[in-house]
Design a protein around this motif. Sequence first.
Motif, short mmCIF file in Angstrom:
data_model
loop_
_atom_site.label_atom_id
_atom_site.label_comp_id
_atom_site.label_asym_id
_atom_site.label_seq_id
_atom_site.Cartn_x
_atom_site.Cartn_y
_atom_site.Cartn_z
N ASP A 57 -15.97 2.17 25.36
CA ASP A 57 -17.24 1.29 24.94
C ASP A 57 -18.35 2.07 24.19
OD1 ASP A 57 -18.56 -1.10 25.45
OD2 ASP A 57 -20.18 0.09 26.48
N ASN A 58 -18.26 3.37 24.25
CA ASN A 58 -19.05 4.24 23.11
C ASN A 58 -18.21 4.02 21.77
OD1 ASN A 58 -20.76 5.02 25.12
ND2 ASN A 58 -19.85 7.09 25.31
N LEU A 59 -16.84 3.85 21.45
CA LEU A 59 -16.50 3.77 20.34
C LEU A 59 -16.31 2.26 19.92
CD1 LEU A 59 -13.25 5.97 20.82
CD2 LEU A 59 -15.27 6.58 19.94
N ARG A 60 -16.74 1.30 20.58
CA ARG A 60 -16.73 0.00 20.07
C ARG A 60 -17.82 -0.44 19.29
NH1 ARG A 60 -18.51 -4.43 23.48
NH2 ARG A 60 -17.76 -6.37 22.78
N GLU A 61 -17.51 -1.06 18.30
CA GLU A 61 -18.81 -1.36 17.56
C GLU A 61 -19.04 -2.87 17.94
OE1 GLU A 61 -17.49 -0.82 13.40
OE2 GLU A 61 -16.96 1.40 13.66
N ARG A 62 -20.05 -3.05 18.17
CA ARG A 62 -20.34 -4.39 18.48
C ARG A 62 -20.97 -5.26 17.30
NH1 ARG A 62 -21.09 -3.81 23.90
NH2 ARG A 62 -21.77 -1.69 24.61
N ARG A 63 -20.39 -6.51 17.62
CA ARG A 63 -20.85 -7.47 16.43
C ARG A 63 -21.71 -8.38 16.86
NH1 ARG A 63 -14.38 -8.09 15.57
NH2 ARG A 63 -14.15 -6.27 14.35
N ASP A 64 -22.67 -8.53 16.19
CA ASP A 64 -23.80 -9.40 16.43
C ASP A 64 -23.40 -11.14 16.51
OD1 ASP A 64 -25.59 -7.54 16.11
OD2 ASP A 64 -25.79 -7.74 14.26
N LYS A 65 -23.82 -11.66 17.29
CA LYS A 65 -23.49 -13.12 17.78
C LYS A 65 -24.31 -13.94 16.64
CE LYS A 65 -22.56 -12.76 22.47
NZ LYS A 65 -22.89 -13.00 23.86
N GLN A 66 -23.78 -14.81 16.16
CA GLN A 66 -24.17 -15.48 15.03
C GLN A 66 -24.53 -16.99 15.43
OE1 GLN A 66 -22.08 -15.20 11.22
NE2 GLN A 66 -22.03 -13.03 11.33
#
Length: 66
Positions: A57-66
Amino acid sequence: MWNKVEKILKERSLTIYKLSKMTGIPDNTLRNYRSKKSDPSFTNACKIADALGVSLDNLRERRDKQ
């Protein structure tokens, strides 16, 4: 994900070659991840996280919900 991996590698003075040896993932495969030619499989992402001692989870790049 790779941006966070590279940051950790730099902080720890590790190379892609060393990460390859730590994970068993071929050096060329890691370089493809870095150049964004491919994305790591779930299994390889877990190997990278384990080798670096961080959660996936620390490596995961979160994507903003649009």
